[in-house]
Design an enzyme around this catalytic site. Structure first.
Site, mmCIF file in Angstrom:
data_model
loop_
_atom_site.group_PDB
_atom_site.id
_atom_site.type_symbol
_atom_site.label_atom_id
_atom_site.label_comp_id
_atom_site.label_asym_id
_atom_site.label_seq_id
_atom_site.Cartn_x
_atom_site.Cartn_y
_atom_site.Cartn_z
ATOM 1 N N GLU A 74 -11.692 4.511 -5.313
ATOM 2 C CA GLU A 74 -11.922 3.072 -5.271
ATOM 3 C C GLU A 74 -12.357 2.521 -6.624
ATOM 4 O OE1 GLU A 74 -11.238 1.155 -2.619
ATOM 5 O OE2 GLU A 74 -10.587 2.981 -1.614
ATOM 6 N N ARG A 123 0.893 -1.171 0.000
ATOM 7 C CA ARG A 123 0.000 0.000 0.000
ATOM 8 C C ARG A 123 0.920 1.206 0.000
ATOM 9 N NH1 ARG A 123 -2.802 4.060 0.265
ATOM 10 N NH2 ARG A 123 -4.988 4.129 0.889
ATOM 11 N N ARG A 138 -0.434 -5.422 4.733
ATOM 12 C CA ARG A 138 0.236 -4.887 3.545
ATOM 13 C C ARG A 138 1.465 -4.092 3.972
ATOM 14 N NH1 ARG A 138 -4.891 -1.807 0.983
ATOM 15 N NH2 ARG A 138 -4.796 -0.999 3.099
#
Length: 185
Positions: free
Chosen positions: A84, A76, A129
């Site tokens: 999104e 990330r 992440r």
């Protein structure tokens, strides 16, 4: 990120094409002098402590997979948030400029691209992440470039704030100039 009203994807196509051209030119002509690259994309020196990795896949505008030499790592990008995309789990989640942001990141980071990556204070998020700043070989700071081109908003989460002021200033400038999502959405 708050929901952004959807608009026709056709509005963003010419702008996206222009931004991709700017990004490609910047990637080809930039130096690593810490100055401004072509058409407003900042080029920085690769910071000490960064490690080399290879791009496996770009998932969306702020999430990708890197091979760090021992494993594939889900990443990330620190300090940014992009609109999104829809998914099988969330078919109605698509926000204005999500597709364009993903395509811009894919243009910066095609599969197989060698990159440099750097952690900040918090190395992972709650989803496991890796939280990273990513740089091209020529010093292009990808996180910052996405904000400068209007494909991402600056986002400060937790203690990862090494480049917060640069990211926030870039968002203000992109918004004022109506670049990327600031014009399309």
């Amino acid at each position: 990120m708050p929901a952004v009203p959807r608009r026709s994807r056709l509005i963003g196509i010419p702008l996206t094409a222009a931004l991709i051209g700017v990004a490609a030119i910047a990637a080809c002509t930039g130096g690593s002098d810490g100055g401004s690259g072509h058409d407003g994309v900042t080029v920085n020196a690769i910071p000490s402590g960064a490690f080399m990795a290879t791009v496996n896949y770009v998932h969306d505008g702020d999430t990708l997979y890197l091979d760090n030499g021992t494993a594939e790592v889900k990443v990330r990008l620190i300090g940014i948030d992009t609109p999104e995309l829809s998914s099988a789990q969330r078919p109605d989640a698509e926000e204005c400029y999500g597709i364009e942001a993903r395509e811009l990141l894919r243009d910066f980071l095609p599969e197989g691209t060698a990159v440099w990556a750097l952690h900040d204070r918090e190395p992972e998020d709650r989803y496991g992440r890796s939280l990273l700043y990513v740089y091209l070989q020529d010093g292009t700071f990808i996180n910052l470039a996405m904000v400068e081109l209007g494909a991402a908003e600056a986002l400060k989460v937790g203690p990862n704030d090494r480049y917060w002021s640069e990211l926030r200033n870039a968002e203000d400038e992109a918004s004022s100039a109506r670049l990327g999502m600031w014009a399309a959405c």
